[in-house]
Design an enzyme around this catalytic site. Structure first.
Site, mmCIF file in Angstrom:
data_model
loop_
_atom_site.group_PDB
_atom_site.id
_atom_site.type_symbol
_atom_site.label_atom_id
_atom_site.label_comp_id
_atom_site.label_asym_id
_atom_site.label_seq_id
_atom_site.Cartn_x
_atom_site.Cartn_y
_atom_site.Cartn_z
ATOM 1 N N THR A 15 0.804 -1.218 0.000
ATOM 2 C CA THR A 15 0.000 0.000 0.000
ATOM 3 C C THR A 15 0.840 1.273 0.000
ATOM 4 O O THR A 15 0.288 2.360 -0.164
ATOM 5 C CB THR A 15 -0.953 0.017 1.207
ATOM 6 N N GLY A 16 2.137 1.176 0.224
ATOM 7 C CA GLY A 16 2.992 2.352 0.093
ATOM 8 C C GLY A 16 3.585 2.855 1.382
ATOM 9 O O GLY A 16 3.940 4.040 1.466
ATOM 10 N N THR A 53 6.552 1.977 2.928
ATOM 11 C CA THR A 53 7.970 2.277 2.739
ATOM 12 C C THR A 53 8.169 3.411 1.745
ATOM 13 O O THR A 53 9.074 4.233 1.903
ATOM 14 C CB THR A 53 8.708 1.013 2.265
ATOM 15 N N GLU A 63 -20.153 -18.563 -15.337
ATOM 16 C CA GLU A 63 -19.864 -17.130 -15.247
ATOM 17 C C GLU A 63 -21.036 -16.293 -15.733
ATOM 18 O O GLU A 63 -21.297 -15.206 -15.197
ATOM 19 C CB GLU A 63 -18.601 -16.808 -16.072
ATOM 20 N N HIS A 108 -23.403 -15.799 -12.839
ATOM 21 C CA HIS A 108 -22.982 -14.703 -11.963
ATOM 22 C C HIS A 108 -23.377 -13.352 -12.550
ATOM 23 O O HIS A 108 -23.924 -12.483 -11.849
ATOM 24 C CB HIS A 108 -21.464 -14.731 -11.777
ATOM 25 N N ASP A 159 -17.034 -19.938 -4.407
ATOM 26 C CA ASP A 159 -18.327 -19.297 -4.157
ATOM 27 C C ASP A 159 -18.952 -19.821 -2.871
ATOM 28 O O ASP A 159 -19.487 -19.047 -2.065
ATOM 29 C CB ASP A 159 -19.273 -19.555 -5.339
#
Length: 683
Positions: free
Chosen positions: A238-239, A241, A458, A461, A533
């Site tokens: 996530t940043g 460092t 798919e 879904h 699922d």
């Protein structure tokens, strides 16, 4: 020279360049050659014989001269030249060497008990043999002994010099020294806050700390004190460092950077010594910043997993860190920045105000954050005109900053492999597929029957999500076989909200069950493709019943315990209640499954259209659904549409203003496993 100039004039703590070998190496080479020369010349020493053999040589007239060595109680024999040609002595005489040619002698030697007694015997028995008495020392043996000794001492001296200058092997004598890297005016990091996108709130907090170090009078005039530390908490990638690097690039003060594992050593007391040495260097350069990455390596809660009476080196290191941060003799001017993705394991004493005054949460970026991050990573790329950061942000839900950087890099590599002059949108879509699902399995053998099952799964879904009001319509559906995603995957863009209602959760469950229901409707049987699922809806339904109190029979109770281990078998309810919970969970899932089947039976025509299109194209986006199966029967646009097109609302003055549906981060009340992350269709 003022204090700041003096501090900036200090040299950074960088390793010294390696020195070229000087005269020491030639000394060592000379000693080695001397030792080898002495050793190999030992082969030319006289051969040892017995006193009886000497008398036989003397009686035959082969002895030319005798040398008596009283200091060594030995006798050396030199033969006549005629005797050297005799085959009896030819193989026994010493071999020629640089020091002693075989013709000069001596050729043989033997030991005696008393040199004086032997001299009298020689004069009596063999008066015709010339002899002499010499007192000499063993130069060869002494030279060998002292040469090796000097060689060892010189080698030890060179090793000690290498240790003192910090070369290879020098850490053994500097083991208690800090391993922190110092960045200052002469050794500055080039990353700034402009290179950090999508972390606006965290940047504001960090900027305030940097501003305090640059202009402390602005805050101290009002009675404020400099904060002792700030803890950066967030998921991997996530940043954290990167934000610390930006602080190092922006701050005009010394910046020490190291990892939590740098304190860990097998020797007792080393970690605490390194902590003390780090703060000693920092106080000399105060005001300054210390950044400890992955602080959970030394900051774990004390007492967990340690044996009674045992010495825990990690705890000693942590105790030393706690004292240095806020102990009895605390000096100001040193700010601690630390990063971790496991704040739950940190010791409570480390987390209290006065040590880490601020905990800065760095979550995964939202839609606008992802768009900003894409703009940063797209700058160095040669882009085609069709590349839109807004669309890329909408098609990468749940991506962290590191994953977005990986997508941009993969897109550039894909375009280069295709010999393109610029990176277009198709390259980015292929890069997203590769990051999510892995490499495309072009040689994977999949039968037409299996591919048809995947397509209808798919499509189930997609149709269920399209016609359920509170469900999240799919952003992208792929049935291309890939390494991680097996036979295909589905990608969602969930609503980024704090609270969920029962209706929203129920529709999400129905959408998740759409694949299994579609298989049963079309083929009359089900496959193993719904594994992920079923895992998802099982966790969700148990959370609805046991955590969020969304069941009338169980009531408004919550059995959630944040400290309870996943493998803890002690349930906070009775067996009868557990049986009721299982029954209610099964009832919710059965109701959702039946509702999904009824919906797909009603929309079977749309299901067939979408499945056939998937078989034909293999990849379908949300923008294609409206053309294939019609508009959604709801006025509210999807999150994807709202972000791309924007919403228009009227302000108090009645004017229309263009706004973007800005998603928010989920808070503590969010539902587990509702992050919308992609999951493999088949494992």
């Amino acid at each position: 020279m003022n204090e700041n100039q003096d501090r900036n004039s200090r040299k950074p703590l960088l390793p010294k360049p390696p020195q070229r070998p000087g005269y020491q190496i030639w000394v060592v080479v000379g000693l080695v050659m001397l030792a080898l020369f002495t050793f190999f010349n030992r082969g030319s020493d006289p051969r040892t014989i017995t006193k009886k053999e000497f008398k036989s040589m003397a009686q035959e007239g082969d002895v030319n001269a005798v040398t008596i060595l009283p200091t060594q109680n030995s006798v050396e024999i030199t033969l006549k030249d005629e005797a050297l040609k005799n085959i009896k002595y030819r193989d026994r005489i010493p071999k020629p060497s640089l020091l002693t040619p075989y013709t000069t002698g001596p050729h043989f030697q033997f030991d005696v008990v008393d040199a004086k007694v032997f001299e009298e015997e020689l004069q009596k028995e063999f008066p015709g043999i010339k002899y002499k008495v010499e007192r000499r020392a063993d130069i060869t043996g002494g030279l060998l002994y002292w040469g090796l000794f000097i060689l060892m001492m010189v080698g030890l001296w060179m090793i000690m010099r290498r240790v003192a200058t910090g070369g290879p092997g020098g850490q053994i004598f500097n083991i208690g020294r800090s391993r922190a890297t110092l960045f200052d005016a002469e050794n500055k990091v080039k990353i700034t806050f402009n290179d950090v996108a999508g972390l606006d709130e965290a940047k504001e907090e960090i900027k305030e700390i940097v501003e305090f170090l640059k202009n402390p009078k602005k805050f101290t005039d009002l009675g404020g004190k400099i904060p002792k530390g700030a803890l950066l908490v967030g998921s991997p990638g996530t940043g954290k460092t990167l934000l610390a690097k930006a602080v190092a690039g922006e701050a005009n003060v010394p910046f020490f950077s190291l990892s939590g594992s740098d304190f860990v050593e097998m020797f007792v007391g080393v970690g605490a010594a390194r902590v003390r040495d780090l703060f000693k260097q920092a106080k000399e350069k105060a005001p300054c910043i210390i950044f400890i990455d992955e602080i959970d390596a030394i900051g774990r809660s004390r007492g967990r997993g340690s044996m009674p009476g045992a010495n825990d080196e990690r705890e000693n290191t942590l105790n030393s860190l706690l004292v240095e941060m806020d102990g009895f003799a605390t000096d100001s001017g040193v700010i601690i920045l630390a990063a971790t993705n496991r704040p739950d394991v940190l010791d409570s004493a480390l987390m209290r105000p006065g040590r880490f005054d601020r905990m800065i949460s760095i979550d995964k970026p939202d839609l606008n954050g992802r768009e900003s991050i894409f703009k940063v990573h797209l700058k160095p790329l040669k882009l085609a005109s069709d590349v839109d950061p807004k669309k890329l942000a909408a098609q990468t839900p749940g991506f962290a900053g590191a994953e977005i950087a990986n997508v941009c890099n993969e897109a550039a590599l894909i375009a280069a492999r295709r010999n393109k002059s610029s990176v277009d949108m198709q390259d980015f879509q292929d890069a997203v597929d590769r990051v999510i699902g892995g490499l495309e399995k072009k040689n994977k053998l999949i039968s037409p029957e299996e591919k048809k099952i995947v397509a209808y799964h798919e499509a189930g879904h997609a149709v269920a999500a399209w016609f359920l009001e509170h469900a999240n319509p799919l952003v992208k559906v792929s049935i291309v076989p890939r390494g991680v995603a097996a036979l295909g995957y589905a990608q969602y863009l969930p609503r980024e909200q704090f609270l969920y209602t029962y209706e929203q959760l129920f529709d999400e469950m129905c959408m998740t069950l759409g694949g299994r229901a579609a298989e049963e409707i079309i083929f009359g049987k089900v496959s193993t493709g719904a594994l992920s699922d079923l895992e998802h809806i099982t966790k969700m339904s148990y959370a609805m019943v046991t955590v969020y109190g969304m069941n009338e029979k169980i009531g408004n109770v919550s059995f959630y315990d944040s400290k309870q281990s996943e493998y803890n078998f002690n349930k906070p309810y009775s067996e009868e209640t557990g049986k009721t919970i299982d029954e209610e969970v099964r009832k919710i899932i059965d109701t959702a499954y039946q509702h999904t089947k009824n919906l797909l039976l009603e929309k079977r025509e749309q299901l067939e259209i979408l499945a056939k299109e998937l078989l034909k194209r293999e990849i379908i986006f949300q923008s294609d659904l409206e053309n294939l199966i019609g508009k959604r029967p709801f006025d509210e646009p999807t999150t994807y549409q709202a972000y791309l097109n924007g919403n228009k609302k009227k302000d108090d003055a009645g004017d229309e203003e263009e706004t973007t549906n800005v998603p928010v981060h989920k808070g503590p009340g969010s539902v587990p496993d509702m992050e919308g992350n992609t999951a493999p269709l088949e494992k």
